[in-house]
Structures are given as structure tokens and as C-alpha cells.
Design an enzyme around this catalytic site. Structure first.
Site, short mmCIF file in Angstrom:
data_model
loop_
_atom_site.label_atom_id
_atom_site.label_comp_id
_atom_site.label_asym_id
_atom_site.label_seq_id
_atom_site.Cartn_x
_atom_site.Cartn_y
_atom_site.Cartn_z
CB SER A 82 -0.96 -0.04 1.19
OG SER A 82 -2.01 0.89 1.04
CG ASP A 209 -7.17 -3.52 -2.99
OD1 ASP A 209 -7.83 -2.72 -2.29
OD2 ASP A 209 -5.93 -3.54 -3.01
CG HIS A 237 -5.61 -2.62 0.55
ND1 HIS A 237 -5.24 -2.14 -0.69
CD2 HIS A 237 -4.90 -1.88 1.45
CE1 HIS A 237 -4.37 -1.16 -0.56
NE2 HIS A 237 -4.14 -0.99 0.73
#
EC number: 3.1.1.85
Length: 258
Positions: A82, A209, A237
Site C-alpha cells: 500500500s 481490493d 487489500h
């Protein structure tokens, strides 16, 4: 400034740096460390201002990347999840000679939606909403943001609980650090810079996601033809939490075939 908090495990020949995402800390990786340590020397880094690296304040992407580079091995494979994927990508651009290979996980070179370009991502209004809420109840806002990261997975409630436990395992980042992280996600666009990336590049995505939509995969396949993409079915995610065995197998295979 004192060094970043770092934990090192394993005795493999290859150094592997793991960088966590927004609001979290090194604890997020503990679910996969045992699978990786037979193959790598694994370095878990608390990003500046996060976890046990509380001595740092708000930063721009380049400044944060410089600090991380000063606290990592001279040569390593970098894996960023991320927001950590932005930092790892920037490191590969700033110091390609130090990055043996780059692995981004549920990350994007441009996290925000660019509707005029047909680029999918998080709406700017959503990120602004989180920034506004941080000043009201920042702990609950972080928990809410993390809940979005497991939506749709077979064990979503268990996965979200695991992320929440990681938050509680360390001091919470200061509001200004969290705000600067949201701005980092909103403002940076590395798409064109990464076209000429030198190190080998693997991109891992979760099919479910909601923060980094799967629609970006073919766009980046076309933009970065020398990179490799992998999508994990039924993952959101945080694919290393929902699918740790598949995730680690792919990391090991990629590095062994560099």
C-alpha cells in the site's frame, strides 16, 4: 535523528526489506515472517512516524524514502504494501543500485482517481473525508480505514481483527503524521517515472481490493511491459494476511528466478 525501528529475522543470503502501509507498523508482517526467514534475511521497518519510529514528524514522500534508505541494507529486495509500496518504488527510483528487485503489494503509483484520464483509484473526497475525521476521532478513523482493506474476503472479520491488533500493539501515530500520509497517497503519481525502472518489478494485487482496483492492472501491464503482475483471487487489500501461503510462495519464486 535516531535510527528507525527495525527487526531482522532469518539467515538467508538475500536481504528482504518489508514496508508496511498507512496507520500500521511492523506487526502487520508477523503472520508471514516464519514462511520467509528460511529464504531471506527479513528486515521489518517501522516507517518514520509510525510504530516505534515515533521520533519523526510529517514528511513528503522523497524525505521519507531518504530516511528509510539510510536505515536499510546496501543491497536488498524491497517489498512495500500500500503506502509502503510508494516508498519502495521511490527508493528504486532514487537508488536503483541498492534495490535488487521491487515488489509492490496492493499498491498503486497513483492512488487517487483521475477520471479525466480513465484512471481508477480512491476518490479525493474519500481521502479528504478521512483527513477531516482524524481531527475528531483519529483512532476510530484509522480503524474504519483498515476495515475497508479486508472487505469481501472469506475471513474478513478475522483479518480486520488482526489489523486492529497490530494498531494496538504500538503507540498510535500522531495526527499530523497520519494526515501527511493521506496527502502522500493523494498527491503522488509515479506512473511515468517508473516506466524506465531498472530493477526487476513484481506487482501483486487482490482481486477484491476496494482501494487499489483491479482495473489498474492491464493499464500498468501496458505502461510497464517489463514488469510482472499477479492477482490473488478472493484477496482484498491485504493478500499476505488472507492468503499467506500463496503470497509467500510467489515472493520466493520471484526472487529465486531473478
Amino acid at each position: 535523528m535516531s535510527p528507525l525501528y527495525c527487526q531482522t529475522f532469518g539467515h538467508g543470503e538475500t536481504d528482504l526489506v518489508l514496508l508496511h502501509g498507512w496507520g500500521l507498523n511492523t506487526g502487520v508482517w508477523h503472520c508471514i515472517v516464519e514462511r520467509l526467514t528460511p529464504h531471506f534475511r527479513v528486515h521489518l521497518i517501522d516507517l518514520p512516524g509510525y510504530g516505534r519510529s515515533q521520533q519523526y514528524g510529517e514528511m513528503e514522500l522523497e524525505e521519507m524514502t531518504s530516511v528509510v534508505l539510510n536505515n536499510t541494507p546496501e543491497s536488498a529486495v524491497w517489498l512495500g504494501w500500500s503506502m509502503g509500496g510508494l516508498v519502495a518504488s521511490k527508493a528504486a527510483l532514487m537508488a536503483p543500485e541498492r534495490v535488487q528487485a521491487l515488489i509492490s503489494v496492493a499498491s498503486s503509483p497513483c492512488f487517487t482517481e483521475r477520471s479525466d484520464e480513465g484512471w481508477p483509484g480512491i476518490k479525493t473526497s474519500v481521502l479528504n473525508g478521512f483527513e477531516n475525521q482524524l481531527s475528531i476521532d483519529f483512532q476510530q478513523t484509522v480503524v474504519r480505514f483498515l476495515a475497508l482493506q479486508t472487505l469481501g474476503t472469506p475471513d474478513a472479520r478475522k483479518d480486520a481483527k488482526q489489523l486492529n491488533q497490530v494498531i494496538l500493539s504500538c503507540p498510535m501515530p500522531r495526527v499530523e503524521v497520519l494526515n501527511s500520509g493521506l496527502r502522500m497517497l493523494a498527491e503522488n503519481d509515479l506512473r511515468s517515472e517508473l516506466v524506465d525502472l531498472q530493477p526487476p518489478f513484481l506487482r501483486i494485487y487482490g482481486a477484491l481490493d476496494g482501494l487499489v482496483p483491479r482495473k489498474i492492472i492491464p493499464q500498468l501491464d501496458q505502461l510497464w511491459p517489463s514488469s510482472h503482475s499477479l492477482m490473488i483471487d478472493h484477496a482484498a487489500h491485504a493478500p499476505f494476511i488472507s492468503h499467506p501461503e500463496i503470497f509467500c510462495q510467489e515472493i520466493i519464486y520471484f526472487v529465486n528466478n531473478l
